[in-house]
Write a protein that holds these residues in place. Sequence first.
Motif, PDB file in Angstrom:
ATOM      1  N   ARG A   1      10.028   6.876  33.548  1.00 47.11           N
ATOM      2  CA  ARG A   1      11.338   6.647  34.088  1.00 47.11           C
ATOM      3  C   ARG A   1      12.429   6.405  32.913  1.00 47.11           C
ATOM      4  NH1 ARG A   1      11.409   8.568  38.893  1.00 47.11           N
ATOM      5  NH2 ARG A   1      10.151   7.525  40.198  1.00 47.11           N
TER       6      ARG A   1
ATOM      7  N   PRO B   1      14.079  -2.563  27.983  1.00 50.31           N
ATOM      8  CA  PRO B   1      13.982  -2.379  29.297  1.00 50.31           C
ATOM      9  C   PRO B   1      13.193  -3.504  30.195  1.00 50.31           C
ATOM     10  CG  PRO B   1      12.296  -1.048  28.303  1.00 50.31           C
ATOM     11  CD  PRO B   1      13.057  -1.672  27.309  1.00 50.31           C
ATOM     12  N   PRO B   2      13.571  -3.732  31.633  1.00 47.26           N
ATOM     13  CA  PRO B   2      12.734  -4.683  32.238  1.00 47.26           C
ATOM     14  C   PRO B   2      11.325  -4.456  32.207  1.00 47.26           C
ATOM     15  CG  PRO B   2      14.516  -3.825  33.646  1.00 47.26           C
ATOM     16  CD  PRO B   2      14.367  -2.913  32.181  1.00 47.26           C
TER      17      PRO B   2
ATOM     18  N   LYS C   1       6.462   3.841  33.873  1.00 42.95           N
ATOM     19  CA  LYS C   1       7.646   3.419  33.023  1.00 42.95           C
ATOM     20  C   LYS C   1       8.141   4.277  32.152  1.00 42.95           C
ATOM     21  CE  LYS C   1       7.723  -0.877  31.830  1.00 42.95           C
ATOM     22  NZ  LYS C   1       7.185  -2.405  31.174  1.00 42.95           N
TER      23      LYS C   1
ATOM     24  N   PHE D   1      19.974  -2.388  35.923  1.00 40.97           N
ATOM     25  CA  PHE D   1      19.512  -2.027  34.494  1.00 40.97           C
ATOM     26  C   PHE D   1      20.259  -0.693  34.166  1.00 40.97           C
ATOM     27  CE2 PHE D   1      16.718   0.388  31.541  1.00 40.97           C
ATOM     28  CZ  PHE D   1      16.968  -0.533  30.329  1.00 40.97           C
ATOM     29  N   LYS D   2      20.211   0.111  35.074  1.00 40.68           N
ATOM     30  CA  LYS D   2      20.934   1.483  34.718  1.00 40.68           C
ATOM     31  C   LYS D   2      22.436   1.310  34.662  1.00 40.68           C
ATOM     32  CE  LYS D   2      21.100   6.106  37.008  1.00 40.68           C
ATOM     33  NZ  LYS D   2      20.741   7.095  38.268  1.00 40.68           N
TER      34      LYS D   2
ATOM     35  N   HIS E   1      11.016   2.499  40.325  1.00 34.13           N
ATOM     36  CA  HIS E   1      12.130   2.857  39.505  1.00 34.13           C
ATOM     37  C   HIS E   1      12.489   1.308  38.781  1.00 34.13           C
ATOM     38  CE1 HIS E   1      12.641   6.333  42.021  1.00 34.13           C
ATOM     39  NE2 HIS E   1      13.385   6.805  41.074  1.00 34.13           N
ATOM     40  N   PHE E   2      13.102   1.328  37.654  1.00 29.56           N
ATOM     41  CA  PHE E   2      13.828   0.079  37.160  1.00 29.56           C
ATOM     42  C   PHE E   2      15.074  -0.383  38.054  1.00 29.56           C
ATOM     43  CE2 PHE E   2      12.275   2.211  33.116  1.00 29.56           C
ATOM     44  CZ  PHE E   2      11.569   1.157  32.879  1.00 29.56           C
TER      45      PHE E   2
ATOM     46  N   LEU F   1       8.584  -2.488  37.092  1.00 33.43           N
ATOM     47  CA  LEU F   1       9.339  -1.395  38.027  1.00 33.43           C
ATOM     48  C   LEU F   1       9.509  -2.107  39.365  1.00 33.43           C
ATOM     49  CD1 LEU F   1       7.539   1.669  37.140  1.00 33.43           C
ATOM     50  CD2 LEU F   1       9.783   1.306  36.151  1.00 33.43           C
ATOM     51  N   ASN F   2      10.387  -1.476  40.345  1.00 34.58           N
ATOM     52  CA  ASN F   2      10.581  -2.281  41.424  1.00 34.58           C
ATOM     53  C   ASN F   2       9.394  -1.370  42.642  1.00 34.58           C
ATOM     54  OD1 ASN F   2      11.704   0.398  42.223  1.00 34.58           O
ATOM     55  ND2 ASN F   2      13.908  -0.536  42.288  1.00 34.58           N
TER      56      ASN F   2
END
Length: 231
Positions: A174, A127-128, A171, A141-142, A136-137, A131-132
């Motif tokens: 999520r 994952p990144p 994180k 990415f989703k 959320h990611f 988070l924003n």
Amino acid sequence: MRSSNYIELQVTTNFSFLRGASHPEELVAQAAEFGYPLLAITDRNSLAGIVRAHAAAREKDLRVIVGCRLDLENGPSLLAYPTDKPAYERLCRLLTLGNLRTEKGKCELQQEDVFTHAKGLKLIVLPPDKLNQSYHFPSGFKKHLGEYKSVFGGELYLAAHRYYKADDFKKLFRLTELSGEFQVPLVATNDVYYHHPLRRQLQDVVTCIREKCTIYNAGLLLPENAERHLK
């Protein structure tokens, strides 16, 4: 000698040039001291550290899991583990393809390349790091996770790290949501870059060399702590 039920699946050695700060032999020795039965070596777009790790592991009653980290030009990175000899050969061909596309020391891979060579691979999507603003990611990415799931099916897993940062639990929450939504099991890794916390200083130095900065102005380019070691 201690006994451990945990197996580290994400280990970067100094064969990931200017990233890892420990030799494969040092990582294997530390893992054996902790009682690890297995240890995965996952250098970036390379299998170069596997040979020395395997030779050291034979003396320590420890088995090395062959793997590598695939950094892609158009999608999230993947940890790839071949499950048999043909899959290992396909992984080698994939890395050769990426190496031939660009200058020496670099590797250029696309998602489509992995899709073509994925038979027999177990894959963990990374994952990144952040988070924003809405915790959320990033939406991209989703989208990529859905694409990976449609191609890799039950061979795909989702990595979960604890970096000991302020947003760790957000994180993980999520990631748990995404795991349930896409039916992709979570896998714990520690994203290891060195065998012992004291080696963090060397890892900072090689980071500065890679980023062409000094230790005094590197700032957020450096990890916030010394937790990227074998536990």
